[in-house]
Design an enzyme around this catalytic site. Structure first.
Site, PDB file in Angstrom:
ATOM      1  N   ASP A  75       0.844  -1.191   0.000  1.00 47.84           N
ATOM      2  CA  ASP A  75       0.000   0.000   0.000  1.00 47.84           C
ATOM      3  C   ASP A  75       0.883   1.246   0.000  1.00 47.84           C
ATOM      4  O   ASP A  75       2.011   1.240   0.499  1.00 47.84           O
ATOM      5  CB  ASP A  75      -0.967   0.005   1.181  1.00 47.84           C
ATOM      6  N   GLU A 140       0.072  -0.749   5.919  1.00 53.48           N
ATOM      7  CA  GLU A 140       1.156  -0.112   6.668  1.00 53.48           C
ATOM      8  C   GLU A 140       0.994   1.390   6.686  1.00 53.48           C
ATOM      9  O   GLU A 140       1.278   2.044   7.688  1.00 53.48           O
ATOM     10  CB  GLU A 140       2.508  -0.493   6.050  1.00 53.48           C
TER      11      GLU A 140
END
Length: 398
Positions: A75, A140
């Site tokens: 991500d 994250e």
């Protein structure tokens, strides 16, 4: 193997618009890279109240022997104003020897290099004498609730055990090879709210201005050092990040004032002992009447915000030593072993095995025109390949 090339691996990943918490095709791309290499790939979706569902990936090569984990995230943060980019943020264009795109540094580049490094190792030396796993999250850059923490628990419940872990976050400030992260400071946030009595500024005797207690309270938090640091960690440091009364009037004494703070702390403290120290400081400061003549001690509340991040330090010569030797062999530099910077998902991994972090130079992460030199991708791949060989050699006692 086509995945030997870290540049093409990275371009494939950048072209997946995986802005947190969207998968964006990034895990599909990873699965397409890893399955032909012989990895057993599994995907899991983590859920929690009031947070978006997040898809994560766990892939393992091998079934026994010493087990090395590589951890990271696909991500990325939002791109901002796309018009400000010199190249579209998900184009993965190469210009003047640099790959442009969101996630190039943080941290699709590290993932691309590790996959290339393992592919080269297998092709040139055969499979490592043990197992290698990739633990990749899509959470994250988000709240980190449905990501690495839950993925680790999910894998642990299925019998997965690891001997060491490498996180591919960008750890180098300026030049590739200068810094390994062997630990992280803890992080604790809170909000203090000082209570008063609202009133007209022309009649202060009928009110109790909480702002008169604020200077002493903030001085207690920031004025005296919490510790002097040590050989592995800098001194703990608290910063006040916001002060607010919610009062837009100039002639009204507010009934409260709130201040938000964050402290990054070293291993002189636990979360609990640090919370006790902060409360004790505030309680003493509440007795300060230098700006509150004729008043009683200030009344305040404290709220701890979010989930505290514990401090940790990895002391594992086989892991840090193998990585340091690999970096020196490839770059000629002996990296420093650092605990600086913010938190990372290593804070979850350290509960399962020793963990260190090493990746690309972080100067452009989260910025417009995030990019990485093609030469750095190749160098990091060679370092990772060297590290894989060295770590397994130590792990099996060669």
């Amino acid at each position: 193997m086509t995945v030997r090339n870290p540049v093409s691996n990275l371009q494939t990943l950048i072209r997946c618009p995986s802005v947190t918490p969207e998968e964006g095709g990034a895990l599909d791309a990873l699965e397409a890279m890893l399955s032909p290499m012989g990895f057993h790939v599994q995907r899991m979706v983590a859920k929690d109240e009031n947070t978006p569902d997040v898809e994560n990936l766990y892939a393992r090569f091998g079934s026994d022997g010493p087990h090395l984990m590589f951890a990271g995230h696909t991500d990325v943060v939002p791109t901002g104003d796309d018009a400000l980019w010199s190249h579209p943020p998900f184009s993965a264009d190469i210009d003047n020897g640099r790959v442009f795109g969101r996630g190039a540094v943080d941290m699709k580049g590290g993932i691309a290099c590790f996959i290339a490094a393992l592919a080269r190792h297998i092709e040139e030396n055969g499979p490592p004498p043990g197992s290698v796993s990739l633990l990749i999250t899509g959470d994250e850059e988000g709240p980190s609730i449905n990501g690495t923490d839950k993925l680790l628990k999910w894998a642990d419940e299925r019998g997965e055990r690891w001997d060491a872990a490498l996180v591919g976050e960008p750890t180098n400030p300026d030049v590739l090879g200068e810094m390994i992260k062997v630990g992280r400071r803890g992080s604790l946030s809170g909000r203090i709210t000082i209570r008063g009595t609202q009133g007209h500024v022309a009649y202060p005797d009928r009110a109790d201005n909480p702002l008169r207690a604020l200077p002493a309270m903030l001085q207690s938090l920031m004025g005296k050092a919490y510790d002097n640091g040590n050989d592995r960690f800098p001194p703990s440091n608290l910063e006040v990040t916001s002060v607010d009364t919610g009062n837009s009037a100039t002639n009204v004494i507010p009934d409260h004032v709130s201040a938000v703070f964050n402290i990054r702390f070293n291993d002189s403290w636990t979360t609990e002992t640090l919370q006790n120290e902060i409360v004790s400081r505030l309680q003493r400061a509440a007795q300060d009447l230098s700006l509150r003549s004729g008043k009683q001690a200030a009344t305040f509340d404290i709220e701890w915000l979010g989930r505290p991040s514990p401090v940790f330090l990895t002391r594992n010569d086989a892991l840090a030593g193998s990585l340091s030797e690999a970096i020196e062999a490839v770059t000629g530099k002996m990296p420093s072993l650092s605990t600086t910077g913010g938190t990372s998902d290593a804070r979850f991994i350290k509960d399962y095995c020793p963990v260190v972090e090493f990746g690309l130079v972080g100067q452009t992460m989260h910025k417009i025109d995030e990019h990485v030199p093609v030469s750095d991708l190749e160098t990091l791949t060679v370092i990772y390949q060297n590290f894989i060989g060295r770590w397994f050699a130590r792990a099996v006692g060669r």
